[in-house]
Scaffold this motif. Structure first.
Motif, PDB file in Angstrom:
ATOM      1  N   TYR A 126       0.684  -1.260   0.097  1.00  0.00           N
ATOM      2  CA  TYR A 126       0.106  -0.043  -0.122  1.00  0.00           C
ATOM      3  C   TYR A 126       0.819   1.205  -0.105  1.00  0.00           C
ATOM      4  CZ  TYR A 126      -3.592  -3.573   1.008  1.00  0.00           C
ATOM      5  OH  TYR A 126      -4.509  -4.332   0.821  1.00  0.00           O
ATOM      6  N   GLY A 127       0.594   2.071  -1.027  1.00  0.00           N
ATOM      7  CA  GLY A 127       1.336   3.397  -1.193  1.00  0.00           C
ATOM      8  C   GLY A 127       1.460   4.169  -0.024  1.00  0.00           C
ATOM      9  N   GLU A 128       0.340   4.593   0.629  1.00  0.00           N
ATOM     10  CA  GLU A 128       0.387   5.391   1.636  1.00  0.00           C
ATOM     11  C   GLU A 128       1.307   4.724   3.041  1.00  0.00           C
ATOM     12  OE1 GLU A 128      -2.468   4.010   0.516  1.00  0.00           O
ATOM     13  OE2 GLU A 128      -3.060   5.548  -0.700  1.00  0.00           O
ATOM     14  N   VAL A 129       1.103   3.524   3.105  1.00  0.00           N
ATOM     15  CA  VAL A 129       1.935   2.818   4.263  1.00  0.00           C
ATOM     16  C   VAL A 129       3.352   2.687   3.859  1.00  0.00           C
ATOM     17  CG1 VAL A 129       2.107   0.642   5.765  1.00  0.00           C
ATOM     18  CG2 VAL A 129      -0.298   1.644   5.040  1.00  0.00           C
ATOM     19  N   ARG A 130       3.737   2.525   2.653  1.00  0.00           N
ATOM     20  CA  ARG A 130       4.911   2.515   2.151  1.00  0.00           C
ATOM     21  C   ARG A 130       5.735   3.796   2.418  1.00  0.00           C
ATOM     22  NH1 ARG A 130       3.965  -0.035  -2.384  1.00  0.00           N
ATOM     23  NH2 ARG A 130       3.557   2.116  -3.380  1.00  0.00           N
ATOM     24  N   GLU A 131       4.924   5.029   2.111  1.00  0.00           N
ATOM     25  CA  GLU A 131       5.381   6.217   2.201  1.00  0.00           C
ATOM     26  C   GLU A 131       5.926   6.569   3.717  1.00  0.00           C
ATOM     27  OE1 GLU A 131       3.330   9.464   0.092  1.00  0.00           O
ATOM     28  OE2 GLU A 131       2.922   8.020  -1.486  1.00  0.00           O
ATOM     29  N   LEU A 132       4.827   6.059   4.588  1.00  0.00           N
ATOM     30  CA  LEU A 132       5.192   6.287   5.895  1.00  0.00           C
ATOM     31  C   LEU A 132       6.207   5.595   6.431  1.00  0.00           C
ATOM     32  CD1 LEU A 132       4.026   7.462   8.772  1.00  0.00           C
ATOM     33  CD2 LEU A 132       2.734   5.690   8.685  1.00  0.00           C
ATOM     34  N   LEU A 133       6.405   4.242   5.781  1.00  0.00           N
ATOM     35  CA  LEU A 133       7.561   3.687   6.520  1.00  0.00           C
ATOM     36  C   LEU A 133       8.915   4.128   5.870  1.00  0.00           C
ATOM     37  CD1 LEU A 133       6.301  -0.158   6.093  1.00  0.00           C
ATOM     38  CD2 LEU A 133       6.589   1.120   8.078  1.00  0.00           C
ATOM     39  N   VAL A 134       9.046   4.682   4.674  1.00  0.00           N
ATOM     40  CA  VAL A 134      10.043   5.490   4.126  1.00  0.00           C
ATOM     41  C   VAL A 134      10.453   6.570   4.969  1.00  0.00           C
ATOM     42  CG1 VAL A 134      10.927   6.880   2.344  1.00  0.00           C
ATOM     43  CG2 VAL A 134       9.933   4.636   1.769  1.00  0.00           C
ATOM     44  N   HIS A 135       9.473   7.413   5.576  1.00  0.00           N
ATOM     45  CA  HIS A 135       9.545   8.528   6.227  1.00  0.00           C
ATOM     46  C   HIS A 135      10.236   8.354   7.434  1.00  0.00           C
ATOM     47  CE1 HIS A 135       8.786  12.583   7.695  1.00  0.00           C
ATOM     48  NE2 HIS A 135       8.212  11.976   8.839  1.00  0.00           N
ATOM     49  N   VAL A 136       9.746   7.249   8.257  1.00  0.00           N
ATOM     50  CA  VAL A 136      10.169   6.605   9.328  1.00  0.00           C
ATOM     51  C   VAL A 136      11.603   6.154   9.443  1.00  0.00           C
ATOM     52  CG1 VAL A 136      10.055   5.014  11.140  1.00  0.00           C
ATOM     53  CG2 VAL A 136       7.922   5.982  10.447  1.00  0.00           C
ATOM     54  N   VAL A 137      11.888   5.484   8.222  1.00  0.00           N
ATOM     55  CA  VAL A 137      13.138   5.058   8.130  1.00  0.00           C
ATOM     56  C   VAL A 137      14.331   6.079   8.004  1.00  0.00           C
ATOM     57  CG1 VAL A 137      14.696   3.666   6.580  1.00  0.00           C
ATOM     58  CG2 VAL A 137      12.509   2.689   7.334  1.00  0.00           C
ATOM     59  N   GLU A 138      13.852   6.907   6.865  1.00  0.00           N
ATOM     60  CA  GLU A 138      14.802   7.969   6.701  1.00  0.00           C
ATOM     61  C   GLU A 138      14.878   9.133   7.779  1.00  0.00           C
ATOM     62  OE1 GLU A 138      13.207   9.451   2.984  1.00  0.00           O
ATOM     63  OE2 GLU A 138      14.371   8.140   1.830  1.00  0.00           O
ATOM     64  N   GLY A 139      13.745   9.137   8.858  1.00  0.00           N
ATOM     65  CA  GLY A 139      13.737  10.135   9.752  1.00  0.00           C
ATOM     66  C   GLY A 139      14.717   9.336  10.969  1.00  0.00           C
ATOM     67  N   ALA A 140      15.253   8.350  10.913  1.00  0.00           N
ATOM     68  CA  ALA A 140      15.987   7.664  11.858  1.00  0.00           C
ATOM     69  C   ALA A 140      17.433   7.781  11.381  1.00  0.00           C
ATOM     70  CB  ALA A 140      15.509   6.213  12.136  1.00  0.00           C
ATOM     71  N   GLY A 141      17.665   8.367   9.997  1.00  0.00           N
ATOM     72  CA  GLY A 141      18.823   8.368   9.533  1.00  0.00           C
ATOM     73  C   GLY A 141      19.566   7.268   8.765  1.00  0.00           C
ATOM     74  N   TRP A 142      18.457   6.333   8.079  1.00  0.00           N
ATOM     75  CA  TRP A 142      18.778   5.189   7.432  1.00  0.00           C
ATOM     76  C   TRP A 142      18.278   5.570   5.919  1.00  0.00           C
ATOM     77  CZ3 TRP A 142      15.850   2.708  11.664  1.00  0.00           C
ATOM     78  CH2 TRP A 142      16.699   2.371  12.745  1.00  0.00           C
ATOM     79  N   GLU A 143      19.041   4.970   4.883  1.00  0.00           N
ATOM     80  CA  GLU A 143      18.244   4.941   3.641  1.00  0.00           C
ATOM     81  C   GLU A 143      17.225   4.190   3.345  1.00  0.00           C
ATOM     82  OE1 GLU A 143      20.055   4.459  -0.973  1.00  0.00           O
ATOM     83  OE2 GLU A 143      21.529   4.086   0.694  1.00  0.00           O
ATOM     84  N   ALA A 144      16.295   4.511   2.743  1.00  0.00           N
ATOM     85  CA  ALA A 144      15.081   3.497   2.203  1.00  0.00           C
ATOM     86  C   ALA A 144      15.183   3.348   0.887  1.00  0.00           C
ATOM     87  CB  ALA A 144      13.739   4.157   2.617  1.00  0.00           C
ATOM     88  N   VAL A 145      14.939   2.062   0.469  1.00  0.00           N
ATOM     89  CA  VAL A 145      14.701   1.754  -0.969  1.00  0.00           C
ATOM     90  C   VAL A 145      13.489   0.885  -0.849  1.00  0.00           C
ATOM     91  CG1 VAL A 145      17.174   1.655  -1.606  1.00  0.00           C
ATOM     92  CG2 VAL A 145      16.212  -0.442  -0.765  1.00  0.00           C
TER      93      VAL A 145
END
Length: 124
Positions: free
Chosen positions: A10-29
């Motif tokens: 799900y795109g919306e959930v995927r975007e949220l997970l990307v935001h959390v991952v990047e917010g923690a300082g990691w790269e998201a793919v």
């Protein structure tokens, strides 16, 4: 910087997970090619495509940490993959960040190194 591959249908959930991952300082793919070189795989095991990719990654890279995030409880199929953590939606951002940090540090949830931790928002 650690790279976290995300398998979420799900795109919306995927975007949220990307935001959390990047917010923690990691790269998201978010693509399968990026998952082949990631330091961990964060995925929804209820999605057949993500589950198939997790199986392939487990075969090719048995040391790769897998972190499951799902609305469903862990089942035998998912447990067989030996995820570092299994979070049941909804969960907090802090729970997800802790699970990913532990997975990246090689600290599986449990003594065996492949145990599953079921976390849920309701248990807070």
């Amino acid at each position: 910087m650690a790279c976290i591959a995300i398998g979420e249908p799900y795109g919306e959930v995927r975007e949220l997970l990307v935001h959390v991952v990047e917010g923690a300082g990691w790269e998201a793919v978010v693509d399968a090619d990026g998952a082949a070189h990631a330091d961990a795989f964060l995925f929804e095991p209820g999605d057949p495509g993500s589950l198939a990719l997790a199986r392939r990654l487990r075969e090719e890279r048995p040391e790769l940490p897998l972190v499951c995030v799902s609305i469903y409880p862990a089942g035998p199929e998912t447990s067989a993959l030996g995820p570092s953590a299994y979070l049941v939606k909804p969960f907090s951002v802090v729970e997800l960040q802790r699970a990913l940090s532990a997975a990246l540090a090689g600290q599986a949830s449990g003594a065996s190194g492949s145990a599953t931790a079921a976390l849920s928002h309701q248990r807070q």
